[in-house]
Write a protein that holds these residues in place. Structure first.
Motif, short mmCIF file in Angstrom:
data_model
loop_
_atom_site.label_atom_id
_atom_site.label_comp_id
_atom_site.label_asym_id
_atom_site.label_seq_id
_atom_site.Cartn_x
_atom_site.Cartn_y
_atom_site.Cartn_z
N LEU A 19 -2.32 8.64 -1.03
CA LEU A 19 -1.37 8.50 0.08
C LEU A 19 -1.94 7.70 1.24
CD1 LEU A 19 0.32 12.02 0.46
CD2 LEU A 19 1.50 9.84 0.17
N ALA A 20 -3.26 7.63 1.35
CA ALA A 20 -3.89 7.11 2.56
C ALA A 20 -3.45 5.68 2.89
CB ALA A 20 -5.42 7.18 2.43
N LYS A 21 -3.51 4.77 1.92
CA LYS A 21 -3.19 3.37 2.21
C LYS A 21 -1.70 3.15 2.46
CE LYS A 21 -3.84 -1.39 0.72
NZ LYS A 21 -4.46 -2.31 -0.27
N PRO A 22 -0.78 3.67 1.62
CA PRO A 22 0.65 3.45 1.92
C PRO A 22 1.05 3.99 3.29
CG PRO A 22 0.38 4.26 -0.32
CD PRO A 22 -0.96 4.35 0.33
N MET A 23 0.59 5.20 3.61
CA MET A 23 0.91 5.76 4.92
C MET A 23 0.23 4.96 6.02
SD MET A 23 2.60 8.02 6.65
CE MET A 23 3.08 9.32 5.50
N GLY A 24 -1.00 4.52 5.76
CA GLY A 24 -1.73 3.73 6.74
C GLY A 24 -1.07 2.40 7.03
N LEU A 25 -0.52 1.77 6.02
CA LEU A 25 0.18 0.50 6.22
C LEU A 25 1.39 0.68 7.14
CD1 LEU A 25 0.04 -0.97 2.60
CD2 LEU A 25 -0.87 -2.07 4.66
N TRP A 26 2.13 1.75 6.92
CA TRP A 26 3.30 2.00 7.76
C TRP A 26 2.88 2.29 9.21
CZ3 TRP A 26 8.24 1.22 6.30
CH2 TRP A 26 9.25 1.67 7.16
N LEU A 27 1.84 3.10 9.35
CA LEU A 27 1.34 3.42 10.68
C LEU A 27 0.80 2.18 11.39
CD1 LEU A 27 -0.42 6.76 9.76
CD2 LEU A 27 1.28 6.54 11.58
N PHE A 28 0.15 1.30 10.64
CA PHE A 28 -0.39 0.09 11.24
C PHE A 28 0.72 -0.82 11.76
CE2 PHE A 28 -2.21 -4.26 10.97
CZ PHE A 28 -3.22 -4.10 11.91
N ALA A 29 1.83 -0.87 11.03
CA ALA A 29 2.97 -1.65 11.50
C ALA A 29 3.49 -1.09 12.83
CB ALA A 29 4.08 -1.64 10.46
N VAL A 268 -4.42 11.42 7.02
CA VAL A 268 -5.21 10.52 6.17
C VAL A 268 -4.74 9.08 6.36
CG1 VAL A 268 -5.75 12.32 4.51
CG2 VAL A 268 -3.76 10.88 4.12
N GLY A 269 -3.45 8.88 6.61
CA GLY A 269 -2.96 7.54 6.87
C GLY A 269 -3.58 6.93 8.11
N LEU A 270 -3.82 7.75 9.12
CA LEU A 270 -4.42 7.25 10.36
C LEU A 270 -5.86 6.80 10.16
CD1 LEU A 270 -2.89 9.76 12.92
CD2 LEU A 270 -2.63 7.27 12.98
#
Length: 567
Positions: A19-29, A268-270
């Motif tokens: 989950l880390a990268k998909p959630m991280g990509l959204w958060l980064f946007a 984890v996304g953060l």
């Protein structure tokens, strides 16, 4: 312990890493303020909010202005929640006719939900109207989570920007986190929960006839919507007193797994978002690896203790693990995993009663919170809390290599270290100070259900949970008194905002610095050596600070049990 239990734990960790990268990509946007697919639908809503509030989302704010706006906003929503709770008897959507909360109880609850703690001294289904649940608590669940994400974004900009005077715009960060992240996920999440059997209605209750022919009144309400943001926003406050052990909040093994995943998802996304923000995603993966190492260690200890059971009972011929206070449909493995998840994050949701855990099994969730809940942690709060320890760790590393410490291109200087120490010191000062007061005053000693070490653990856990903005409880403490409502309310406020302000000051200080490229003399901040240093700093600081209090509580409780004495 069983193979099935370990399979569940390892599956959970694998899903979290995935989950880390998909959630991280959204958060980064959202961090960058870029458009997302949801902007086609929600963009007009966002722009309409800015126009209505007179806000320019492109106007940058220095850390002081960012902090002032964040504090004033949270004070305003605290007062709103307080008024809703006090006046719920004259407000609509109160089908059960509940009276308004008393002053001390409303203060405690308003502070609790403003600070993302969601500590509840009452039974939700027997105290709060539907309006209080939705307007007073539900909205706060969104706003407190968004505030944490906003502060994390500000700190990321501190590390990422070069010779800048600003750290972003609080109103834009909070609005985007709410509108494009929390709200859409919760709509889908609540729909899934409704399909799984979780109620979502404004009806007060229904009557049922039991198998014995007796009449039973079953409370209902807008549960699914509350449950979704409770988990995703690491809030934790339950609609029902039994929280996620209640079948109307957590009916199946699948909902149990999804709830645990949702508690960790944004955290984890953060970590990945941070790595992307500073231009090196390895930094984010390294932080996540350190977090998951600590998480796996705590889970192993808790599962081992709960699966082993009580040796005193074994001596009486009662074999098996410790199932006291646990749901049969979850068992020891899922209960132990949920307990470590919810206290590694700042989510007070529980699917088992922590007060009934084995002494060392109960020590782990207590210690997780005392570490500052940096093992993934609350939304936003976990990553910025972890980065405080990273600043200290890189300072120690700088001493090792004999040069000015650097982290992701920024020199860590005296002011940064002082502010990090100030923020980290808040929790032990509040936890140990208020526990000491409650342990000697008659009003404090009247609270614990048990005497001796376990009673002390109940007091210690309450202030640890409050100051750590977790909200879970040992459940043996009578906390709905003016004494505990007042002191725990103070602990929650200090544990939240006395940390946030130094974090924003660090962000402002770092943003103003120029970029310092790594050299052959720099200490590497990726890889196994750095992970070991991070884990060591966190455990040593936590151990030195809290070991005496743990020795008086769960450790003494364990030794007494080993000697055949039960409390």
């Amino acid at each position: 312990m069983t193979y099935e239990g370990w399979a569940l734990i390892l599956l959970f960790i694998a899903l979290i890493v995935a989950l880390a990268k998909p959630m991280g990509l959204w958060l980064f946007a959202l961090y960058e303020g870029r458009r997302t697919p949801l902007h086609h639908v929600l963009g007009p809503v966002e722009r309409g909010f800015y126009r209505l509030a007179g806000i320019d989302p492109d106007e940058e704010q220095g850390w002081r202005r960012y902090a002032v706006h964040m504090l004033l906003f949270n004070v305003a929503v605290l007062l709103l929640t307080y008024l809703v709770l006090r006046l719920q008897d004259v407000l609509p959507l109160n089908p059960r006719g509940y009276a308004g909360m008393g002053a001390d109880g409303a203060f405690n609850t308003a502070v609790s939900f403003t600070t993302n703690t969601n500590w509840q001294w009452y039974s939700g289904e027997a105290t709060l109207s539907n309006l209080s649940q939705m307007l007073g608590l539900g909205i706060q669940n969104f706003l407190s989570a968004a505030s944490g994400i906003a502060v994390a974004f500000a700190l990321f900009r501190g590390f990422a920007r070069r010779e800048a005077k600003s750290v972003g715009n609080f109103w834009a960060d909070m609005t985007r986190a709410t509108l494009y992240l929390l709200l859409p996920i919760c709509i889908a999440y609540a729909t899934f929960l409704i399909a799984s059997g979780v109620p979502q209605t404004l009806a007060a209750s229904i009557d049922a006839t039991t198998l014995e022919g007796a009449r039973q009144t079953i409370a209902l309400g807008p549960v699914a919507s509350q449950e979704a943001i409770k988990m995703l926003g690491t809030n934790g406050g339950g609609f029902f007193n039994a929280n996620s052990a209640h079948p109307f909040e957590n009916p199946t093994a699948l909902t149990n797994l999804i709830q645990m995943l949702s508690i960790f998802a944004i955290g984890v996304g953060l970590t990945w978002c941070f790595g992307k923000a500073v231009g090196d995603t390895r930094q984010g993966w390294t932080i996540l690896a350190a977090m998951l190492f600590l998480f796996l260690l705590g889970t192993a200890v808790t599962y081992w203790q709960e699966a082993a059971g009580n040796p005193v009972f074994h001596g009486l011929g009662v074999s098996g693990g410790n199932m006291e206070g646990k749901e049969v449909r979850f068992g020891t493995a899922a209960s132990a995993l949920f307990t470590v998840v919810t206290t590694a994050a700042s989510c007070g949701a529980v699917n088992a009663m922590h007060d009934s855990f084995m002494p060392l099994g109960g020590l782990v969730p207590l210690f997780n919170m005392q570490l500052g809940e940096v093992i993934v942690g609350g939304v936003g709060a976990g990553i910025y809390g972890f980065l405080l320890f990273a600043i200290l760790a890189v300072f120690v590393a700088g001493l090792m290599v004999g040069r000015t410490p650097e982290y992701v291109g920024k020199k860590i200087e005296a002011r940064d270290v002082k502010l990090a120490v100030l923020a980290i010191a808040v929790l032990p000062l509040v936890i140990l100070g208020l526990t000491a007061i409650a342990s000697v005053l008659p009003a404090g000693l009247a609270g614990p259900l048990n005497k001796g070490p376990h009673g002390f653990s109940e007091i210690l856990y309450a202030f640890t949970s409050g100051a750590g903005n977790n909200g879970s409880a040992f459940a043996g403490l009578t906390a709905g008194t003016p004494f505990y409502n007042g002191l725990i309310g103070i602990a929650m406020w200090m544990g939240r905002f006395f940390v946030m302000v130094p974090v924003l000051a660090i962000a402002g200080n770092l943003a103003a610095k120029r970029y310092t490229p790594a050299t052959s003399g720099s200490f590497p901040t990726t890889g196994g050596l750095w992970i070991g240093l991070l884990v060591g700093i966190i455990l040593i600081l936590g151990g030195l600070t809290f070991l005496p209090s743990l020795a008086l509580g769960p450790i003494a409780d364990h030794l007494a049990m080993a000697g055949g004495q039960l409390f």
